[in-house]
Design a protein around this motif. Structure first.
Motif, mmCIF file in Angstrom:
data_model
loop_
_atom_site.group_PDB
_atom_site.id
_atom_site.type_symbol
_atom_site.label_atom_id
_atom_site.label_comp_id
_atom_site.label_asym_id
_atom_site.label_seq_id
_atom_site.Cartn_x
_atom_site.Cartn_y
_atom_site.Cartn_z
ATOM 1 N N ARG A 41 32.774 -19.350 -16.609
ATOM 2 C CA ARG A 41 31.965 -19.118 -16.147
ATOM 3 C C ARG A 41 30.489 -19.654 -17.183
ATOM 4 O O ARG A 41 31.712 -19.766 -17.656
ATOM 5 N N GLY A 42 29.282 -19.821 -16.926
ATOM 6 C CA GLY A 42 28.766 -20.615 -17.284
ATOM 7 C C GLY A 42 27.862 -19.267 -18.548
ATOM 8 O O GLY A 42 27.449 -18.205 -18.193
ATOM 9 N N THR A 91 20.983 -28.919 -24.030
ATOM 10 C CA THR A 91 20.605 -28.713 -22.499
ATOM 11 C C THR A 91 19.174 -28.028 -21.770
ATOM 12 O O THR A 91 19.209 -27.723 -20.692
ATOM 13 N N ASN A 129 31.520 -24.483 -21.940
ATOM 14 C CA ASN A 129 30.756 -23.501 -21.498
ATOM 15 C C ASN A 129 29.374 -23.100 -21.159
ATOM 16 O O ASN A 129 28.950 -22.413 -20.642
ATOM 17 N N ILE A 187 25.830 -24.050 -20.621
ATOM 18 C CA ILE A 187 25.088 -24.356 -19.579
ATOM 19 C C ILE A 187 23.070 -24.297 -20.418
ATOM 20 O O ILE A 187 22.459 -24.375 -19.190
ATOM 21 N N LEU A 198 31.019 -21.219 -12.650
ATOM 22 C CA LEU A 198 30.096 -22.428 -12.595
ATOM 23 C C LEU A 198 30.881 -23.111 -10.572
ATOM 24 O O LEU A 198 29.224 -23.452 -10.289
ATOM 25 N N LEU A 200 27.228 -22.236 -9.119
ATOM 26 C CA LEU A 200 26.022 -23.090 -9.698
ATOM 27 C C LEU A 200 26.169 -24.736 -9.309
ATOM 28 O O LEU A 200 25.586 -24.471 -8.605
ATOM 29 N N LEU A 201 27.341 -24.986 -9.197
ATOM 30 C CA LEU A 201 27.414 -26.721 -8.813
ATOM 31 C C LEU A 201 27.255 -26.581 -7.145
ATOM 32 O O LEU A 201 26.641 -28.070 -7.072
ATOM 33 N N ASN A 242 24.539 -29.613 -16.533
ATOM 34 C CA ASN A 242 25.363 -28.924 -17.845
ATOM 35 C C ASN A 242 26.366 -28.014 -17.260
ATOM 36 O O ASN A 242 27.843 -28.187 -17.878
ATOM 37 N N CYS A 243 26.638 -27.566 -15.726
ATOM 38 C CA CYS A 243 27.213 -27.574 -15.417
ATOM 39 C C CYS A 243 28.863 -27.826 -15.402
ATOM 40 O O CYS A 243 30.055 -27.690 -14.748
ATOM 41 N N ALA A 281 30.228 -27.733 -18.205
ATOM 42 C CA ALA A 281 31.498 -27.430 -18.369
ATOM 43 C C ALA A 281 32.644 -26.990 -17.798
ATOM 44 O O ALA A 281 33.882 -26.261 -17.852
#
Length: 349
Positions: A97-98, A223, A240, A242, A278, A281-282, A309-310, A313
């Motif tokens: 998780r971010g 970030t 992690n 982000i 994550l 989000l990616l 950022n992700c 992480a």
């Protein structure tokens, strides 16, 4: 106005501020402070602001309230609490998780605080016809934290943020400059003592000394403000995180007195931002990013920086399930994203 009338106005002003959702309200003189100005100049001269050139370009206005507006006589410093219900560091135990800074999990504080500042300013002008006012939230060349200390609503702690005995480190700050001569509340005493919890909590050692922040090493700067690839020495310490970092704030013992900010519903966290996956989000493209983060301060960093950022992480997660979404970004058009994908892939395989 005679002193009794001024005192009555100030009491009513603070009552109105409270009714508008401000948890803290204090008054300070508008005169420039040469000591604060000298500290700012030294910090900028040592380059610890990184690439935030906007802090240099309006340095002359940052010297104090009257450098920005010579007619100002008083500053009304205000704070809205956004105290979280839980310790934001708990998410460190969930590397898939971010971690998004608490302040960015709800509505954009700029909009909420400024709207209520304007309402308070209108009330003040209605009470004292002829009074002039200007309102500021974060985006203007205003030093809200030292002004908050000068107005007695807290003190600037060793992590350089304002700390309140009642609200801990969780205050959104705003200011109203006015031509009225109001009686100041007095400077708040420093209550940090020998505590160094915020200093030792920093994952990137961004505090070269108490009360001094090297933004170039700060996770929030790296970030949010930093463009392009993050220096390799900081990628693993990001963990992690982000968007921003709460560690130095969350570590402050004064937070034990803070209560979760239920009064300001706009600051309540959105479910999709409290512990986002994550992998999801990616997969963001620009259009989806703008839709997901509509109304959030996160929107201003753009899709590329968030995905970058992700990826850091993901590389820190040790989660093999993230290999596929990372691989899909190896040839991303943005060089920083592609670089971060290569770094993450090397860590995951």
């Amino acid at each position: 106005m005679v002193n009794a009338a001024i005192a009555s106005l100030e009491n009513r002003l603070k009552a109105e501020a409270s009714a508008l959702g401000f948890a803290a309200c204090g008054i300070a003189p508008a005169a420039d402070d040469p000591v604060r100005a000298e500290r700012l100049e030294r910090w900028l001269g040592e380059g610890e602001h990184g690439t935030m050139e906007w802090m240099e370009t309006r340095l002359h206005h940052r010297r104090g309230p009257q450098s920005l507006w010579p007619q100002a006589r008083s500053v009304i410093a205000l704070g809205m609490s956004y105290a979280p219900a839980d310790d934001p560091r708990n998410l460190e135990a969930h590397p898939d998780r971010g971690r998004i800074s608490v302040y960015a999990q709800g509505g954009d504080y700029h909009d909420v605080v400024k709207r209520n500042l304007k309402a308070l300013a209108r009330w003040l002008v209605a009470e004292v016809p002829g009074a002039e006012v200007k309102v500021f939230v974060d985006t203007a060349p205003v030093m809200e934290k030292p002004l908050g200390q000068a107005a007695g609503i807290g003190w600037q702690g060793k992590h350089t943020n304002l700390v309140s005995r009642t609200h801990g480190s969780w205050l959104f700050l705003g200011a109203i400059y006015t031509t009225l001569d109001l009686a100041p509340d007095g400077t708040h005493a420093d209550r940090c003592g020998s505590c160094d919890a915020c200093q030792t909590a920093c994952p990137t050692n961004a505090f070269p000394a108490p009360y001094r922040l090297d933004a170039r090493r700060c996770v929030s700067y790296l970030t949010i403000e930093h463009k392009g690839p993050v220096p390799e020495e900081f990628r693993e310490p990001l963990g992690n995180r982000i968007y921003g970092c709460d560690d130095c704030l969350a570590a402050c013992p004064w937070n034990s007195f803070a209560k979760a900010a239920q009064a300001n519903r706009a600051f309540l966290p959105r479910a999709e931002l409290t512990a986002p996956r994550l992998a999801e989000l990616l997969a963001l493209d620009d259009a989806t990013f703008r839709k997901v983060f509509s109304g959030s301060p996160i929107k201003r960093i753009g899709r590329d920086r968030m995905v970058r950022n992700c990826l850091y992480a993901a590389g820190n997660s040790g989660d093999a399930a993230l290999v596929a979404p990372v691989a899909a970004l190896l040839n991303d058009p943005d060089p920083a994203v592609a670089d971060a994908a290569r770094w993450a892939m090397a860590r995951l395989t």
